[in-house]
Design a protein around this motif. Structure first.
Motif, PDB file in Angstrom:
ATOM      1  N   THR A 102      82.791-109.947  -1.516  1.00  0.00           N
ATOM      2  CA  THR A 102      82.018-111.055  -0.953  1.00  0.00           C
ATOM      3  C   THR A 102      80.531-110.747  -1.129  1.00  0.00           C
ATOM      4  N   ILE A 103      79.798-111.687  -1.690  1.00  0.00           N
ATOM      5  CA  ILE A 103      78.390-111.466  -2.038  1.00  0.00           C
ATOM      6  C   ILE A 103      77.495-111.614  -0.817  1.00  0.00           C
ATOM      7  N   VAL A 121      81.736-116.384 -10.119  1.00  0.00           N
ATOM      8  CA  VAL A 121      81.855-116.364  -8.656  1.00  0.00           C
ATOM      9  C   VAL A 121      82.712-117.537  -8.203  1.00  0.00           C
ATOM     10  N   GLN A 122      83.206-117.417  -7.012  1.00  0.00           N
ATOM     11  CA  GLN A 122      84.037-118.471  -6.428  1.00  0.00           C
ATOM     12  C   GLN A 122      83.548-118.719  -5.011  1.00  0.00           C
ATOM     13  N   ALA A 123      83.412-119.985  -4.669  1.00  0.00           N
ATOM     14  CA  ALA A 123      82.927-120.326  -3.330  1.00  0.00           C
ATOM     15  C   ALA A 123      83.838-119.714  -2.264  1.00  0.00           C
ATOM     16  N   PRO A 124      83.283-119.337  -1.130  1.00  0.00           N
ATOM     17  CA  PRO A 124      84.111-118.714  -0.087  1.00  0.00           C
ATOM     18  C   PRO A 124      85.094-119.708   0.521  1.00  0.00           C
ATOM     19  N   ALA A 141      70.531-118.147  -2.128  1.00  0.00           N
ATOM     20  CA  ALA A 141      71.246-118.840  -1.054  1.00  0.00           C
ATOM     21  C   ALA A 141      72.390-119.699  -1.583  1.00  0.00           C
ATOM     22  N   GLN A 142      72.322-120.056  -2.870  1.00  0.00           N
ATOM     23  CA  GLN A 142      73.363-120.899  -3.451  1.00  0.00           C
ATOM     24  C   GLN A 142      74.722-120.191  -3.523  1.00  0.00           C
ATOM     25  N   ILE A 143      74.712-118.866  -3.552  1.00  0.00           N
ATOM     26  CA  ILE A 143      75.987-118.150  -3.716  1.00  0.00           C
ATOM     27  C   ILE A 143      76.209-117.053  -2.680  1.00  0.00           C
ATOM     28  N   GLU A 144      75.368-116.968  -1.678  1.00  0.00           N
ATOM     29  CA  GLU A 144      75.636-116.009  -0.610  1.00  0.00           C
ATOM     30  C   GLU A 144      76.961-116.357   0.056  1.00  0.00           C
TER      31      GLU A 144
END
Length: 228
Positions: A116-117, A164-167, A142-145
């Protein structure tokens, strides 16, 4: 006594050397470079840098007595400039490289698949656009935190949409509140998620009271169902 020359040779020499016997003034290389750079910068994006190939071929051309005209061809970042002189008539070709850069999100340290980023994992770096052309990149951390890493990444690697994949915002079996919008009226219904959901996903849910299944969308404001 002057040596005898065949008529054709005499005509060629007369064309090369002026009547005074002094060599014609050569074209100024700096003027050629300036004309090419200006033409390239007029077409390039504001933050792009322009690099020219050799212009030393200019010294083989007689000085132009008319304004130099430049036309560009090719596809950025590599183009060719044709420098035209109408008086006397000649054309010189110069290679041009137009490099555009942009600040993008890259990995600040090595990342492993499934991780998790966090903000500490990310940094901004200005890179040539051709390094990531055609791929969906991110310009703000902030777009991918909170997103999950799909594949292991080395430090400095550009983070793109497919890495990456959204949480998960909704887990399967989770009881959630669904906001139902209809005709300007909003109702809230509790339902059990039958599927996990990420931002933007449409998932199946079950109303525990009636057993009825329905679909709703996972949004930044929660799970929503719009009937209007």
């Amino acid at each position: 006594m002057r040596p005898w020359l065949p008529p054709r040779t005499a005509l060629l020499l007369a064309a090369i050397w002026p009547a005074s016997g002094h060599a014609a003034t050569a074209q100024n290389e700096a003027a050629v470079a300036s004309a090419v750079r200006q033409a390239a910068q007029n077409l390039a994006p504001p933050d792009a840098s322009v690099t020219l190939g050799p212009v030393n071929g200019a010294h083989a051309m007689p000085a132009c007595t008319a304004p130099l005209a430049v036309t560009l061809s090719g596809t950025a970042p590599y183009e060719q400039a044709a420098v035209h002189c109408s008086a006397p008539g000649w054309t010189l070709y110069v290679n041009v490289t137009v490099t555009q850069s942009e600040e993008v999100v890259v990995a600040a340290r090595p990342l492993t698949a499934g991780q998790t980023i966090t903000r500490q994992d990310l940094m901004l770096k200005r890179l040539p656009v051709q390094n990531f052309a055609g791929r969906q990149i991110f310009t703000q951390p902030a777009q991918i935190e909170g997103a999950n890493v799909v594949m292991s990444m080395a430090a400095g690697m550009v983070i793109t949409q497919n890495t990456v994949q959204a949480p998960l915002l909704v887990k399967a079996g989770q009881l959630v509140t669904v906001h139902v919008y209809s005709g300007g009226v909003m109702l809230s219904v509790d339902a059990t998620a039958d599927q996990p959901g990420r931002l933007g996903d449409t998932i199946l849910l079950t109303n525990p009271g009636s057993g009825r299944r329905f679909s709703a969308q996972v949004t930044a404001h929660g799970v929503e169902l719009r009937l209007n």
